[in-house]
Scaffold this motif. Structure first.
Motif, PDB file in Angstrom:
ATOM      1  N   ASP A  45      -2.920   6.921   3.818  1.00  0.00           N
ATOM      2  CA  ASP A  45      -3.472   5.894   2.924  1.00  0.00           C
ATOM      3  C   ASP A  45      -3.231   4.497   3.479  1.00  0.00           C
ATOM      4  OD1 ASP A  45      -4.325   7.796   1.022  1.00  0.00           O
ATOM      5  OD2 ASP A  45      -2.356   7.784   0.044  1.00  0.00           O
ATOM      6  N   THR A  51       0.647   9.446   2.229  1.00  0.00           N
ATOM      7  CA  THR A  51       0.787   8.009   2.004  1.00  0.00           C
ATOM      8  C   THR A  51       0.622   7.228   3.300  1.00  0.00           C
ATOM      9  OG1 THR A  51       2.240   8.433   0.130  1.00  0.00           O
ATOM     10  CG2 THR A  51       2.284   6.213   1.061  1.00  0.00           C
ATOM     11  N   SER A 103       0.841  -1.196   0.000  1.00  0.00           N
ATOM     12  CA  SER A 103       0.000   0.000   0.000  1.00  0.00           C
ATOM     13  C   SER A 103       0.875   1.245   0.000  1.00  0.00           C
ATOM     14  CB  SER A 103      -0.937   0.023   1.212  1.00  0.00           C
ATOM     15  OG  SER A 103      -1.957  -0.921   1.075  1.00  0.00           O
ATOM     16  N   TRP A 163       1.089   7.164  -6.447  1.00  0.00           N
ATOM     17  CA  TRP A 163      -0.144   7.869  -6.813  1.00  0.00           C
ATOM     18  C   TRP A 163      -0.150   9.296  -6.264  1.00  0.00           C
ATOM     19  CZ3 TRP A 163      -4.281   5.578  -9.594  1.00  0.00           C
ATOM     20  CH2 TRP A 163      -5.361   6.439  -9.815  1.00  0.00           C
ATOM     21  N   GLU A 164       0.319   9.462  -5.041  1.00  0.00           N
ATOM     22  CA  GLU A 164       0.340  10.802  -4.444  1.00  0.00           C
ATOM     23  C   GLU A 164       1.151  11.779  -5.298  1.00  0.00           C
ATOM     24  OE1 GLU A 164      -1.521  11.901  -2.077  1.00  0.00           O
ATOM     25  OE2 GLU A 164      -2.251  10.000  -1.307  1.00  0.00           O
ATOM     26  N   VAL A 184      -5.938   1.319  -6.630  1.00  0.00           N
ATOM     27  CA  VAL A 184      -4.761   0.898  -5.867  1.00  0.00           C
ATOM     28  C   VAL A 184      -5.060  -0.276  -4.924  1.00  0.00           C
ATOM     29  CG1 VAL A 184      -3.013   1.612  -4.183  1.00  0.00           C
ATOM     30  CG2 VAL A 184      -3.549   3.088  -6.136  1.00  0.00           C
ATOM     31  N   HIS A 235       0.557   3.694  -3.182  1.00  0.00           N
ATOM     32  CA  HIS A 235      -0.066   4.981  -2.854  1.00  0.00           C
ATOM     33  C   HIS A 235       0.951   6.128  -2.937  1.00  0.00           C
ATOM     34  CE1 HIS A 235      -4.163   3.877  -1.851  1.00  0.00           C
ATOM     35  NE2 HIS A 235      -3.701   2.833  -1.180  1.00  0.00           N
ATOM     36  N   THR A 275     -12.255   7.315   2.418  1.00  0.00           N
ATOM     37  CA  THR A 275     -11.663   8.324   1.549  1.00  0.00           C
ATOM     38  C   THR A 275     -12.643   9.439   1.234  1.00  0.00           C
ATOM     39  OG1 THR A 275     -10.137   6.738   0.590  1.00  0.00           O
ATOM     40  CG2 THR A 275     -10.608   8.704  -0.725  1.00  0.00           C
ATOM     41  N   GLN A 307      -8.000   6.606  -6.900  1.00  0.00           N
ATOM     42  CA  GLN A 307      -6.900   6.006  -6.146  1.00  0.00           C
ATOM     43  C   GLN A 307      -7.428   4.846  -5.313  1.00  0.00           C
ATOM     44  OE1 GLN A 307      -4.962   8.854  -3.610  1.00  0.00           O
ATOM     45  NE2 GLN A 307      -3.547   7.360  -2.746  1.00  0.00           N
ATOM     46  N   TRP A 308      -8.599   5.066  -4.667  1.00  0.00           N
ATOM     47  CA  TRP A 308      -9.143   4.031  -3.793  1.00  0.00           C
ATOM     48  C   TRP A 308     -10.022   3.032  -4.521  1.00  0.00           C
ATOM     49  CZ3 TRP A 308      -7.619   2.160   0.570  1.00  0.00           C
ATOM     50  CH2 TRP A 308      -6.589   2.856   1.186  1.00  0.00           C
TER      51      TRP A 308
END
Length: 150
Positions: A57, A54, A20, A27-28, A136, A24, A97, A132-133
């Protein structure tokens, strides 16, 4: 008591947190332009902001994992991958999220979306954190599932 790295590596939570964080974190950085002021930050400051996000996340991922584990009474659900725990994991992460994005953009104003961020009704959640959610966690489950040995 002796430290056993193999036991640690085979813990579902360890793998979930590790992968994760990796996915993540990337992605950030990709979504930096969709948040107001992020692209203008000094490099180190931007890295620190993305790292902090992150870790958040990873926290969401672990809460979602434990919710899924409770739903089927097993922390090893990720190895047999049935629809119920996967749905609980995925929907819990999305719900958290959406709630946090609403709190941080509408109530506390901790961050603001840039004009590049498409909004998803009805709460005006940004498309990037929502996607993202959506994406990922499914990638993380796929990788963790291959990593853990029963």
């Amino acid at each position: 008591m002796e430290f056993n790295i193999t036991k640690l590596i085979n813990l579902p939570e360890f793998n979930l947190a590790f992968f994760s964080f990796a996915f993540h974190f990337v992605w950030e950085f990709i979504q930096i332009p969709t948040y107001e002021g992020m692209a203008e930050l000094e490099h180190l400051q931007g890295v620190l902001v993305c790292t902090q996000a992150t870790f958040g996340d990873v926290g969401i991922a672990l809460v979602a994992f434990w919710a899924a584990s409770i739903s089927v009474r097993s922390r090893r659900w990720i190895t047999s991958l049935r629809p119920l725990p996967l749905a609980v994991y995925w929907l819990t992460g999305i719900a958290i999220t959406v709630a946090l994005e609403f709190i941080y953009t509408e109530i506390t104003h901790r961050w603001t979306y840039s004009e590049l961020m498409p909004l998803v009704p009805p709460l005006g959640t940004g498309l990037s954190p929502l996607m993202q959610w959506v994406l990922v966690p499914l990638l993380v489950v796929f990788v963790v599932r291959r990593q853990i040995r029963d």
